[in-house]
Every structure is written in structure tokens, then in C-alpha cells.
Design a protein around this motif. Sequence first.
Motif, short mmCIF file in Angstrom:
data_model
loop_
_atom_site.label_atom_id
_atom_site.label_comp_id
_atom_site.label_asym_id
_atom_site.label_seq_id
_atom_site.Cartn_x
_atom_site.Cartn_y
_atom_site.Cartn_z
N TRP A 1 -2.19 -0.36 8.20
CA TRP A 1 -2.61 -1.34 7.19
C TRP A 1 -1.74 -2.59 7.25
N LYS A 2 -0.45 -2.40 7.44
CA LYS A 2 0.45 -3.55 7.51
C LYS A 2 0.10 -4.45 8.70
N HIS B 1 -5.14 6.35 -2.75
CA HIS B 1 -4.08 5.39 -2.47
C HIS B 1 -3.70 4.67 -3.75
N TYR C 1 -10.08 -1.33 1.14
CA TYR C 1 -9.29 -0.26 1.74
C TYR C 1 -10.19 0.86 2.27
N LEU D 1 0.83 -1.21 0.00
CA LEU D 1 0.00 0.00 0.00
C LEU D 1 0.86 1.25 0.00
N GLN D 2 0.43 2.25 -0.78
CA GLN D 2 1.00 3.58 -0.72
C GLN D 2 -0.16 4.57 -0.55
N ASN E 1 0.21 9.55 5.90
CA ASN E 1 0.44 8.43 4.99
C ASN E 1 1.19 7.30 5.69
N ARG E 2 2.24 7.67 6.40
CA ARG E 2 3.03 6.65 7.10
C ARG E 2 2.21 5.98 8.20
N ASP F 1 8.52 3.01 -2.58
CA ASP F 1 8.02 4.37 -2.38
C ASP F 1 9.18 5.32 -2.71
N GLU G 1 -0.19 3.55 6.44
CA GLU G 1 0.54 2.38 5.91
C GLU G 1 0.98 1.46 7.03
#
Length: 532
Positions: free
Chosen positions: A111-112, A411, A383, A94-95, A104-105, A451, A108
Amino acid sequence: MNWLDTIIGWISPEAGARREAWRQVLAEQRHYDAGDHRRLNHGWYATNQSAEYTDRYSRDVVRARSRDLERNSDMMNSVIGPFVRNVVGKGLVLQAETGDTDLNREIEKLWKVWCKKRNCDVTGTQSLNQILRMAVRRKKVDGGIIFVKRYTAGGVLPFKLQMFEVDELDASQVLPKHKGNRVVGGIEYNRYNAPVGYWIRQYTLDGMTTIDPIYLDANDVIFYFSKRRPSQLREMSDMSQTVTRIRDANEFMVAVSVKQRIEACLSVFIKRAIPTAGIGRGSAPSGPRHTYDGKTISPGMIKEMNVGDEIQVVNPQGQATDAASYIKLQQRLIGAGQGISYEATARDMSEANYSSARQGLIEDSMTYAEEDELLADVLDEIYETFIISAVLAGALNIRDFWRDKDRYFSHSFTKPPKDWIDPSKETVATKTALQTGQKTFKQIAAENGQDWRKQIDDICEVIKYARDEHGIDLGGVILGQKKTDGLYADEEEPPATGQGTAGTVPASLPSEPGTGEQQPGGGEDGGEDEDE
């Protein structure tokens, strides 16, 4: 014939025959060869029906046969495997693209964690990437699979996925839950043929008996299948075009195997020239006689035979000379039916060189791109539900989320890069594309599953650590430049990994050691094609 032809034929049979012959000639000129019913097309009868009417009576049989080949056929799995490896592969990364780097970080990272099997799977047995690989496989074999969004506790977020097979749709249901709708194949549709609900058959743990079905709202269901006709309502196995050919090839190989096993056998027959004693047969020969019951041939064996006995050996000869060419032809046709090359199906590169292998990969990637797009729709919905659940659960603190949801839904998913056929040529091609503006550093990083911001941060971190901690200047090595008067300037010869000025983004980055050497001729192939 009409009444006029009948009268003419009665008065003059020759004129009537000539008239009919000309009528047939003119008819042939007005029709398609594919539409006639003469000798070549005799027995070929087909009707035009809606997709659901056509599929309904074959869907379960085709699915069952595809599953049987999946369990028992190596050739079937050689076709399914490339789709699983190339559509999902090592997994999707995912980005997040909200415009806020810190957010964003955070997304991510969350999500991980959610993608672990204990958080994303209601059964706690599969990670998200494993679920996706299973989904691609089930789509090829069964025609599709059903994702159900479940809202339950026990994970990092109150949102998980449950998977159902397509034959768990309860086709016996005929009464709609909402007035004015219709139920077909276990799915309830509105007047525009849009699904509004799904009836799912429920099994006990032994899988033998059923209990009352449950009704799922369409908003909580993602039906992953390919729709090929406007009137198609449900799935059809992607392997329907090739299952008969795969079975033919399997049956052929079984027959060849049996034939070869028989031909590999050596048999020995004992022919007795002197019969045993009896009435009218004379007296029996003197001396003890040997029996051959239970005797076999062993290496180095020396055996004395009875007087008058003679050995006759049966040693079948022959081999399946046409088996290899036949199976190769079948695999080419099977691969073509699924839109992939023979090399991808058979894993046979004996006839491929660099150019043909690369062209095959390009064509295959276009086939996989269709599956990528279909799977991306599934991932997008997962997502978005993930983001909403994270906001509602307080895992993400986004104040204006409900006013600007589309921004926070933005995303992309990237896949880790494949290993190159010829790294040096691919590196030169990437460098040329970057220097000529055909690609940006961001695009190249995405193609490599990276990324671009993180990649630049990593480069700066390495250069800074080498300079500050060890006094080593790696700027020229990484950026492909040499230092002159405190600045990095272009070398006279183009460097292996790119060129530019100090402090700028490098022209290209080596992905593997020793892959950044300049090739003569430049361009994508770096010169003339050569057989590998």
C-alpha cells in the motif's frame, strides 16, 4: 371576513371592529411568530421544494462565487485550511487487520508503494495523500469531487485513480442509457434514486472546447459530497452559508484600507497673498519668482518661498478604530457557520487559556469527525479495490481470498498525532486513563498514529540493543521502574512514564523528551486550570 361579519359591521361598526380585533388576537395565539408575515417578517418569503429543485438554480453560482473567494480571500482560506489540516493532515497510515501479522506487513508495504504518485494517480502528478487533501478542499469550495477507478498498466498495480470536478458532470444529458431510469444533473438514477451511471463532459487540452461526453458505470465512481436532505441528488458548496459574510468582511477591509491610505496622505497648498500683475492688479513684485510645479517635500528640505506666499497643510486625521472588533465578530460568525471555533478560523490565541483552548479543540474535533467518517467511506472503497487488484495481479498470494473477502478487507486508517498544548498534562492524563482501564495500550498507540505491535517491538529492540551491545540497562528508564534483586519493582513515588513489572507493556511511553513528569493533583489537567 365572512357574510356574518359583514352584516354585523354594517349594523354596528363598533361591534364589527371588536369582533375582528378578537379574531386577530386568537390567530396570534394559534401561530408561530416565525410564521407570520407582519412587520418584522415582512418581505420574508420562502417556499418548500425538494432539495434538488432548491439547489439546481443556485448550485453553479454559489460554486463560482466560492471559487472566486478561494482565489482572492485570505479569510476564505483561513476557514478551508483547518479542515484540510485536521481531516488529512500529514497523511493517513494504513493498518491491515487480517489476523495474519506477516500478511498485514506485506499489505502495508505494498500500500505504501501504491500510494506514490506514479502508482495511484492516472496523471502521475499526485500521491494519495495529496489527492485526499485536494478532495477535502474541493468539497468545501465546490461541494464535492468525483473519484474514478481506472484499470490501466504502468504502475505497481493495474489500478489507479482519476479525479473529476463536479462541474464536469454533463447536465445537458437527459436521455438515460438504461430503460426506466432518469438522468438529472448528468447522473443517471434508477427508480430508487440510486446512481447507476455518470455522464462526464470531455474537454480538449486547452480547456476551451468540448467533445462527446463519456458514460461511467457507478461501480467505478466514488462521488464524495455531503448529503443533507433525502431528496438531495447532487452537491452544494459547504461554504454556501458563509460566502456572503466572507465577502462582506473582505469588502469592509478594502474600504478601511482605502480610507487609511487616504488619511495617511500629507498635502501642502500654497496660498499666494500677492497676486500676479495684470490689469487692475497693480505692478508685479520685483525680483525673480519661484514656481512650485513638480516640487515635493523631502526630509530636511529648506526652501525659500515667494514674497507673500503662505503654506497651508492638509493632514487628515483618524483611524479605523472599529475595524478590529468588526472583523473579529465576522470571523466568529464565519467559524460558527462552519462548525469550528474562532481560534481555528483566525489563528488568534490571545484570549485563550489551556482549558478554553482544549475545549475548543474537542468541539472542533467533533466537526472534523464528520468529515473523517465521510472520507473514510471513500478510502474503504479504494482500499477494497486495491486488495482485489493486488490479488488478481498476483502481488498478494492469498489462497482463500474469494471465500473470505471480508477478513482480508479488514483494516483501519490512523493519522499522525497532533502536537500537544501542554505535553506534561496530556501525558499524565494518558497514564491515568491507562492505569484505570479507561484506555488500552492499543488505543493510545492508535491515537498517536502508531501500530501498537511495532511500538512494543521498537521498545524491546532498544532495550536489547542497549543491554547486549553496550551493557546499559534501559529497562528501568523506559518502563519507569528500578531494578531490585534482578527484577523491576514499583518505586515508592509514581514514576513519570508509567509503572508495572518487568516484561510487561509499559504503562505509558514518553512521546517527547521531558514530558513525563508527575503533575500535582493528577487527572487530565494535573491541577487547577491556569492561563497560558
